[in-house]
Design a protein around this motif. Structure first.
Motif, mmCIF file in Angstrom:
data_model
loop_
_atom_site.group_PDB
_atom_site.id
_atom_site.type_symbol
_atom_site.label_atom_id
_atom_site.label_comp_id
_atom_site.label_asym_id
_atom_site.label_seq_id
_atom_site.Cartn_x
_atom_site.Cartn_y
_atom_site.Cartn_z
ATOM 1 N N ALA A 55 0.831 -1.206 0.000
ATOM 2 C CA ALA A 55 0.000 0.000 0.000
ATOM 3 C C ALA A 55 0.867 1.259 0.000
ATOM 4 N N ALA A 56 1.919 1.251 0.807
ATOM 5 C CA ALA A 56 2.808 2.411 0.847
ATOM 6 C C ALA A 56 3.530 2.593 -0.483
ATOM 7 N N SER A 57 3.959 1.513 -1.099
ATOM 8 C CA SER A 57 4.648 1.608 -2.393
ATOM 9 C C SER A 57 3.734 2.169 -3.473
ATOM 10 N N VAL A 58 2.510 1.688 -3.511
ATOM 11 C CA VAL A 58 1.556 2.186 -4.516
ATOM 12 C C VAL A 58 1.258 3.659 -4.274
ATOM 13 N N PHE A 59 1.042 4.028 -3.021
ATOM 14 C CA PHE A 59 0.752 5.425 -2.702
ATOM 15 C C PHE A 59 1.906 6.337 -3.081
ATOM 16 N N VAL A 60 3.121 5.955 -2.710
ATOM 17 C CA VAL A 60 4.292 6.785 -3.012
ATOM 18 C C VAL A 60 4.520 6.852 -4.515
ATOM 19 N N ALA A 61 4.307 5.753 -5.236
ATOM 20 C CA ALA A 61 4.492 5.760 -6.688
ATOM 21 C C ALA A 61 3.474 6.683 -7.355
ATOM 22 N N VAL A 62 2.221 6.583 -6.948
ATOM 23 C CA VAL A 62 1.187 7.433 -7.555
ATOM 24 C C VAL A 62 1.446 8.902 -7.250
ATOM 25 N N MET A 63 1.753 9.204 -6.015
ATOM 26 C CA MET A 63 2.011 10.603 -5.656
ATOM 27 C C MET A 63 3.290 11.118 -6.314
ATOM 28 N N GLY A 64 4.291 10.263 -6.436
ATOM 29 C CA GLY A 64 5.526 10.679 -7.101
ATOM 30 C C GLY A 64 5.312 10.967 -8.572
#
Length: 109
Positions: A55-64
């Motif tokens: 979940a953290a990886s997906v969130f950081v990737a989308v926001m990045g």
């Protein structure tokens, strides 16, 4: 130490009980022995860690990607391999055979 059930009316002296406790504590600390005996490990934190890391990886990737912030992209670059490593560990644990009969048991459920 007095709360043990004594089978066959066998009574152990305090010295024998102390020796038995020391032997058992030494065996509990031996991870290889516990793994061979099939003793359950602690709570299943690995599945929860995989879910949170994903979940953290997906969130950081989308926001990045949305903001083009280099800090978020570098955070994803650091977080993603860690997530993949934990997923790999979880898959290895799920596919490992645990009993001699050949039945597969998933200890993470």
């Amino acid at each position: 130490m007095d709360d043990w059930e004594m089978h066959d009316e066998v009574r152990l002296s305090p010295r024998e009980r102390l020796a038995l406790v020391q032997i058992e504590s030494g065996l509990r600390q031996d991870r290889r022995f516990a793994r061979r005996m099939g003793c359950p490990r602690g709570p299943g934190w690995l599945p929860a860690a995989v879910v949170l890391l994903t979940a953290a990886s997906v969130f950081v990737a989308v926001m990045g990607i949305r903001t083009s912030d280099p800090a978020l992209l570098w955070c994803f670059a650091w977080l993603w391999p860690l997530t993949l490593l934990q997923v790999f560990r979880l898959l290895c644990r799920a596919t490992r055979t645990r009993s001699r009969s050949g039945a597969r048991v998933t200890p993470w459920l």
